[in-house]
Design a protein around this motif. Structure first.
Motif, PDB file in Angstrom:
ATOM      1  N   CYS A   1       0.851  -1.201   0.000  1.00 47.32           N
ATOM      2  CA  CYS A   1       0.000   0.000   0.000  1.00 47.32           C
ATOM      3  C   CYS A   1       0.881   1.243   0.000  1.00 47.32           C
ATOM      4  N   MET A   2       0.671   2.090  -1.025  1.00 44.06           N
ATOM      5  CA  MET A   2       1.386   3.370  -1.060  1.00 44.06           C
ATOM      6  C   MET A   2       0.324   4.441  -0.872  1.00 44.06           C
ATOM      7  N   PRO A   3      -0.037   4.736   0.392  1.00 45.00           N
ATOM      8  CA  PRO A   3      -1.201   5.596   0.625  1.00 45.00           C
ATOM      9  C   PRO A   3      -1.059   6.972  -0.030  1.00 45.00           C
ATOM     10  N   GLN A   4      -2.103   7.379  -0.724  1.00 44.91           N
ATOM     11  CA  GLN A   4      -2.199   8.754  -1.252  1.00 44.91           C
ATOM     12  C   GLN A   4      -3.312   9.368  -0.426  1.00 44.91           C
ATOM     13  N   ALA A   5      -2.930  10.010   0.659  1.00 46.64           N
ATOM     14  CA  ALA A   5      -3.939  10.409   1.632  1.00 46.64           C
ATOM     15  C   ALA A   5      -3.805  11.869   2.028  1.00 46.64           C
ATOM     16  N   GLN A   6      -3.173  12.672   1.141  1.00 42.80           N
ATOM     17  CA  GLN A   6      -2.913  14.071   1.505  1.00 42.80           C
ATOM     18  C   GLN A   6      -4.119  14.951   1.226  1.00 42.80           C
ATOM     19  N   TYR A   7      -4.993  14.521   0.316  1.00 41.51           N
ATOM     20  CA  TYR A   7      -6.124  15.343  -0.122  1.00 41.51           C
ATOM     21  C   TYR A   7      -6.946  15.798   1.090  1.00 41.51           C
ATOM     22  N   GLY A   8      -7.199  17.114   1.181  1.00 45.08           N
ATOM     23  CA  GLY A   8      -7.842  17.750   2.339  1.00 45.08           C
ATOM     24  C   GLY A   8      -8.768  16.904   3.187  1.00 45.08           C
ATOM     25  N   ASP A   9      -9.982  16.695   2.670  1.00 44.40           N
ATOM     26  CA  ASP A   9     -10.997  15.959   3.431  1.00 44.40           C
ATOM     27  C   ASP A   9     -10.526  14.574   3.838  1.00 44.40           C
ATOM     28  N   LEU A  10      -9.821  13.931   2.906  1.00 41.30           N
ATOM     29  CA  LEU A  10      -9.431  12.533   3.123  1.00 41.30           C
ATOM     30  C   LEU A  10      -8.441  12.424   4.287  1.00 41.30           C
ATOM     31  N   ALA A  11      -7.462  13.349   4.315  1.00 44.16           N
ATOM     32  CA  ALA A  11      -6.472  13.332   5.389  1.00 44.16           C
ATOM     33  C   ALA A  11      -7.177  13.473   6.748  1.00 44.16           C
ATOM     34  N   GLN A  12      -8.169  14.356   6.809  1.00 49.36           N
ATOM     35  CA  GLN A  12      -8.870  14.574   8.087  1.00 49.36           C
ATOM     36  C   GLN A  12      -9.661  13.345   8.521  1.00 49.36           C
ATOM     37  N   VAL A  13     -10.389  12.746   7.572  1.00 50.56           N
ATOM     38  CA  VAL A  13     -11.217  11.587   7.927  1.00 50.56           C
ATOM     39  C   VAL A  13     -10.322  10.409   8.330  1.00 50.56           C
TER      40      VAL A  13
ATOM     41  N   GLU B   1      -3.081   7.177  14.947  1.00 48.87           N
ATOM     42  CA  GLU B   1      -1.651   7.144  14.622  1.00 48.87           C
ATOM     43  C   GLU B   1      -1.315   6.022  13.634  1.00 48.87           C
ATOM     44  N   ARG B   2      -2.197   5.009  13.575  1.00 44.86           N
ATOM     45  CA  ARG B   2      -1.951   3.838  12.713  1.00 44.86           C
ATOM     46  C   ARG B   2      -1.850   4.268  11.254  1.00 44.86           C
ATOM     47  N   SER B   3      -0.899   3.670  10.504  1.00 47.25           N
ATOM     48  CA  SER B   3      -0.827   4.062   9.094  1.00 47.25           C
ATOM     49  C   SER B   3      -1.949   3.354   8.323  1.00 47.25           C
ATOM     50  N   PRO B   4      -2.699   4.086   7.517  1.00 43.84           N
ATOM     51  CA  PRO B   4      -3.918   3.533   6.940  1.00 43.84           C
ATOM     52  C   PRO B   4      -3.637   2.455   5.897  1.00 43.84           C
ATOM     53  N   SER B   5      -4.488   1.430   5.883  1.00 40.24           N
ATOM     54  CA  SER B   5      -4.404   0.396   4.853  1.00 40.24           C
ATOM     55  C   SER B   5      -5.179   0.885   3.627  1.00 40.24           C
ATOM     56  N   ALA B   6      -5.035   0.142   2.529  1.00 41.20           N
ATOM     57  CA  ALA B   6      -5.796   0.500   1.320  1.00 41.20           C
ATOM     58  C   ALA B   6      -7.297   0.439   1.614  1.00 41.20           C
ATOM     59  N   GLN B   7      -7.710  -0.560   2.408  1.00 39.68           N
ATOM     60  CA  GLN B   7      -9.137  -0.674   2.743  1.00 39.68           C
ATOM     61  C   GLN B   7      -9.586   0.509   3.606  1.00 39.68           C
ATOM     62  N   ASP B   8      -8.703   0.965   4.525  1.00 36.14           N
ATOM     63  CA  ASP B   8      -9.040   2.156   5.333  1.00 36.14           C
ATOM     64  C   ASP B   8      -9.296   3.357   4.425  1.00 36.14           C
ATOM     65  N   ILE B   9      -8.431   3.503   3.406  1.00 36.30           N
ATOM     66  CA  ILE B   9      -8.577   4.653   2.500  1.00 36.30           C
ATOM     67  C   ILE B   9      -9.885   4.533   1.724  1.00 36.30           C
ATOM     68  N   SER B  10     -10.152   3.318   1.230  1.00 33.28           N
ATOM     69  CA  SER B  10     -11.405   3.104   0.499  1.00 33.28           C
ATOM     70  C   SER B  10     -12.609   3.438   1.384  1.00 33.28           C
ATOM     71  N   ASP B  11     -12.568   2.955   2.627  1.00 33.97           N
ATOM     72  CA  ASP B  11     -13.694   3.205   3.544  1.00 33.97           C
ATOM     73  C   ASP B  11     -13.875   4.705   3.790  1.00 33.97           C
ATOM     74  N   ALA B  12     -12.740   5.411   3.948  1.00 35.63           N
ATOM     75  CA  ALA B  12     -12.828   6.859   4.211  1.00 35.63           C
ATOM     76  C   ALA B  12     -13.366   7.593   2.984  1.00 35.63           C
ATOM     77  N   VAL B  13     -12.914   7.195   1.796  1.00 35.71           N
ATOM     78  CA  VAL B  13     -13.407   7.821   0.558  1.00 35.71           C
ATOM     79  C   VAL B  13     -14.918   7.600   0.441  1.00 35.71           C
ATOM     80  N   CYS B  14     -15.358   6.370   0.736  1.00 28.34           N
ATOM     81  CA  CYS B  14     -16.800   6.075   0.664  1.00 28.34           C
ATOM     82  C   CYS B  14     -17.562   6.950   1.660  1.00 28.34           C
ATOM     83  N   GLN B  15     -17.003   7.088   2.853  1.00 24.27           N
ATOM     84  CA  GLN B  15     -17.647   7.896   3.892  1.00 24.27           C
ATOM     85  C   GLN B  15     -17.808   9.348   3.415  1.00 24.27           C
TER      86      GLN B  15
END
Ligand code: EPU
Length: 343
Positions: free
Chosen positions: A190-202, A209-223
């Motif tokens: 997983c090479m997280p791309q998580a800098q985008y404003g809303d996404l970083a906050q969610v 503190e945990r580094s997000p998994s790909a599934q975490d990112i998907s879940d946050a994007v869906c949210q």
């Protein structure tokens, strides 16, 4: 064998749901049938409409020719080299389901593009993008049927001439090539791309503190998407109704002088991408309604089918929005969905 329906109701095959009929309608379930399809008397490569999930088209009147809905299915791993895995998906696969399948396969790369409506085959055409990732960043190659040469071919990523919401398939390749499948280069890491404003906050909220998994990112994007964008199954829409305009730095600076908090995204060539949603919002158009079509109350870039909207309602609403933005900011907005039939 093709089952050709005449004067067929195609309203349910688009996410906006403008009422429309097609003179002829059929579905493609097997790519090998394409040569035979092209021989049918109803087929004309200049007028045929290849329909995916119908999430980026507006039928502004009845369609006077053949509509072919891509209904091919299949996802397979093509090859593995180190952490890079090539995965091929057939054009008719539902995009979000495909993204979830790749996550279950333990592959990262498409998580930021979760919940985008539409099909795999439509994804390269307008180079779908969200939360800092564009599909061009993950596409290895695109398999097509060349109608002129009656041959299956593979286009490389660079052949596709990808740009912001744009590709070869909207220009030279438009009538000639049918996308049959797309091959993606994904990663077991997983090479997280998580800098985008809303996404970083969610993500900070969901994962701490945990580094997000790909599934975490998907879940946050869906949210995030569920909180702002209406579900087309409940409220008809085509996602973003306009592209974000790219303007000169001078124009962006002059607007920003009056609006210091204006969002702006600098481009490599010195120009600046502005947020169409912000421009429309500044014209106080959220909730603005003409007939059954309205501006969504949570995202000004989304037009919704609030109450049996007609094509005239959509045209009038869009004309009004474009005029307001032009008068206030001297910027032309350009629709993202294709309006059919094209002149
Ligand atoms: N904003 C407003 N008012 C609004 C909505 C947004 O002022 O009603 C502001 C936001 O505060 C933000 C900026 O406008 O500063 C941009 O908003 P947002 O982050 O929601 O993204 P967007 O530029 O409106 C683009 C894509 C979306 C994609 C999102 C997230 C385009 C045309 N749209 O929207 O793609 O999901 O970024 O990455 O590029 C789509 O193409 O159908 C689509 C939904």
């Amino acid at each position: 064998m093709f089952n050709i329906q005449k004067n067929h109701d195609i309203t349910p095959y688009t996410t906006f749901g403008l009422p429309a009929r097609a003179a002829y309608y059929t579905e493609l379930t097997c790519n090998e049938d394409l040569p035979q399809l092209c021989q049918l008397p109803e087929f004309d490569m200049h007028t045929v409409c290849w329909l995916g999930g119908g999430s980026n088209v507006l039928f502004m009147q009845d369609f006077p020719a053949l509509v072919v809905r891509m209904a091919t299915r299949g996802i397979r791993e093509v090859s593995r080299s180190g952490c890079i895995v090539l995965v091929e998906a057939q054009a008719g696969e539902i995009w979000h389901d495909f993204v979830q399948t790749t996550l279950k396969m333990g592959l990262s790369g498409l998580e930021n593009l979760s919940l985008i409506p539409g099909t795999v085959g439509a994804s390269p055409v307008q180079n779908i993008g969200a939360y800092g990732v564009e599909v061009k960043d993950r596409i290895h190659s695109v398999q097509c049927f060349d109608i002129e040469k009656q041959a299956f071919i593979t286009l490389s990523n660079s052949d596709c001439q990808f740009a912001y919401r744009d590709s070869f398939f909207k220009h030279e390749g438009k009538k000639r090539f049918v996308i049959t499948a797309v091959t993606f280069a994904l990663s077991t890491e997983c090479m997280p791309q998580a800098q985008y404003g809303d996404l970083a906050q969610v993500l900070a909220h969901n994962c701490g503190e945990r580094s997000p998994s790909a599934q975490d990112i998907s879940d946050a994007v869906c949210q995030i998407r569920r909180s702002k964008l209406p579900d087309p199954a409940i409220l008809g829409n085509v996602g973003s109704f306009y592209k974000n305009p790219i303007v000169s730095a001078e124009l962006a600076d002059s607007i920003q002088a009056a609006y210091p908090n204006m969002p702006r995204y600098p481009q490599d060539n010195g120009s600046v991408k502005l947020a169409a949603a912000w421009l429309i919002d500044q014209c106080s158009l959220k909730n603005y309604q003409i007939g059954g079509a309205a501006v969504h109350d949570k995202q000004a870039l989304v037009l919704i089918n609030k109450n049996n909207a007609t094509a005239d309602d959509v045209r009038a609403l869009s004309d009004y929005i474009c005029l307001q933005v032009k008068q206030k900011f001297a910027i032309d907005l350009h629709p993202e969905p294709v309006w059919l039939p094209e002149n």
